[in-house]
Design an enzyme around this catalytic site. Structure first.
Site, PDB file in Angstrom:
ATOM      1  N   ASP A  31      41.637  33.008  42.775  1.00 35.02           N
ATOM      2  CA  ASP A  31      42.001  34.117  41.898  1.00 35.02           C
ATOM      3  C   ASP A  31      40.695  34.565  41.242  1.00 35.02           C
ATOM      4  O   ASP A  31      40.225  33.942  40.289  1.00 35.02           O
ATOM      5  CB  ASP A  31      43.009  33.661  40.841  1.00 35.02           C
ATOM      6  CG  ASP A  31      43.348  34.761  39.841  1.00 35.02           C
ATOM      7  OD1 ASP A  31      43.217  35.950  40.178  1.00 35.02           O
ATOM      8  OD2 ASP A  31      43.748  34.427  38.706  1.00 35.02           O
TER       9      ASP A  31
ATOM     10  N   GLU B 133      43.296  36.492  46.007  1.00 34.21           N
ATOM     11  CA  GLU B 133      44.121  37.514  45.383  1.00 34.21           C
ATOM     12  C   GLU B 133      43.346  38.815  45.342  1.00 34.21           C
ATOM     13  O   GLU B 133      42.209  38.856  44.873  1.00 34.21           O
ATOM     14  CB  GLU B 133      44.526  37.081  43.968  1.00 34.21           C
ATOM     15  CG  GLU B 133      45.496  38.044  43.319  1.00 34.21           C
ATOM     16  CD  GLU B 133      46.023  37.550  41.982  1.00 34.21           C
ATOM     17  OE1 GLU B 133      45.949  38.325  41.012  1.00 34.21           O
ATOM     18  OE2 GLU B 133      46.514  36.401  41.911  1.00 34.21           O
TER      19      GLU B 133
ATOM     20  N   ASP C  33      44.914  30.625  35.289  1.00 32.48           N
ATOM     21  CA  ASP C  33      44.134  31.208  36.386  1.00 32.48           C
ATOM     22  C   ASP C  33      44.005  30.211  37.534  1.00 32.48           C
ATOM     23  O   ASP C  33      43.981  30.594  38.699  1.00 32.48           O
ATOM     24  CB  ASP C  33      42.741  31.626  35.887  1.00 32.48           C
ATOM     25  CG  ASP C  33      42.828  32.699  34.813  1.00 32.48           C
ATOM     26  OD1 ASP C  33      42.930  33.874  35.181  1.00 32.48           O
ATOM     27  OD2 ASP C  33      42.832  32.345  33.627  1.00 32.48           O
TER      28      ASP C  33
END
EC number: 3.1.21.10
Length: 184
Positions: A11, A71, A144
């Site tokens: 991410d 992502e 996260d």
């Protein structure tokens, strides 16, 4: 013999980069690691990008992932934030591509849908579902890291399906699939 593979999920972010690793043995996944790279204490955007690149290379060299799931940036109203996020994603992708590891991008909604069945799920819902799926004892304070892990799990769920998002096996594949965005 059962085939094993390791998936690194990322991410990307210039404040916190979350990441998670799973091992796939046959048709089952096993939790390996989740963590984050905290970049809040750095003011220099270029230093942050360098640190993202170096940490991604370190993860690759340590764990030898077979595939990377990342992502994709979500579309926001703040152009500067989008630019910074795109750069963070780009350097993480460049690290993987430099080691010739296939990369697949997933939109945040697709990741949330794969994990929870709801494309509008909250970070907390995604984290709780991952905790249940992978038997995690505790969850990190910042989510996260679980978002990075969620990208890896989403990739596991989508492996073998025909349409998984954008995949790149190296620089040439990336350029070929993005010819409209590359200057000649």
């Amino acid at each position: 013999m059962t085939k094993e593979k390791i998936i690194l999920g990322i991410d990307p972010g210039t404040t916190i980069m979350g990441f998670g690793l799973i091992k796939v043995v046959g048709k089952t996944m096993q939790f390996m690691q989740l963590n984050e790279l905290d970049l809040k204490k750095y003011d220099d955007h270029y230093l942050k990008l360098k640190l993202i690149f170096e940490r991604t290379i370190e993860l690759i060299d340590t764990h030898n992932p077979d595939e990377i799931a990342i992502e994709a940036p979500f579309y926001g109203k703040n152009v500067q934030s989008m630019l910074k996020l795109g750069r963070a994603q780009g350097v993480a992708m460049a690290a993987g591509l430099s080691r010739e590891i296939p990369i697949t991008e997933y939109l945040p909604k697709k990741i949330k849908m794969a994990i929870t069945g709801n494309g509008n799920a909250s970070k907390e819902q995604v984290a709780k579902m991952l905790q249940s799926l992978l038997g995690l004892k505790t969850l990190p304070k910042n989510l996260d890291a679980t978002d990075g892990l969620a990208a890896a799990v989403c990739h596991f769920y989508n492996s073998g399906r025909i349409e998984v998002g954008k995949s790149y096996s190296g620089w040439n594949a990336f350029v070929k699939q993005n010819e409209d965005r590359v200057k000649k």
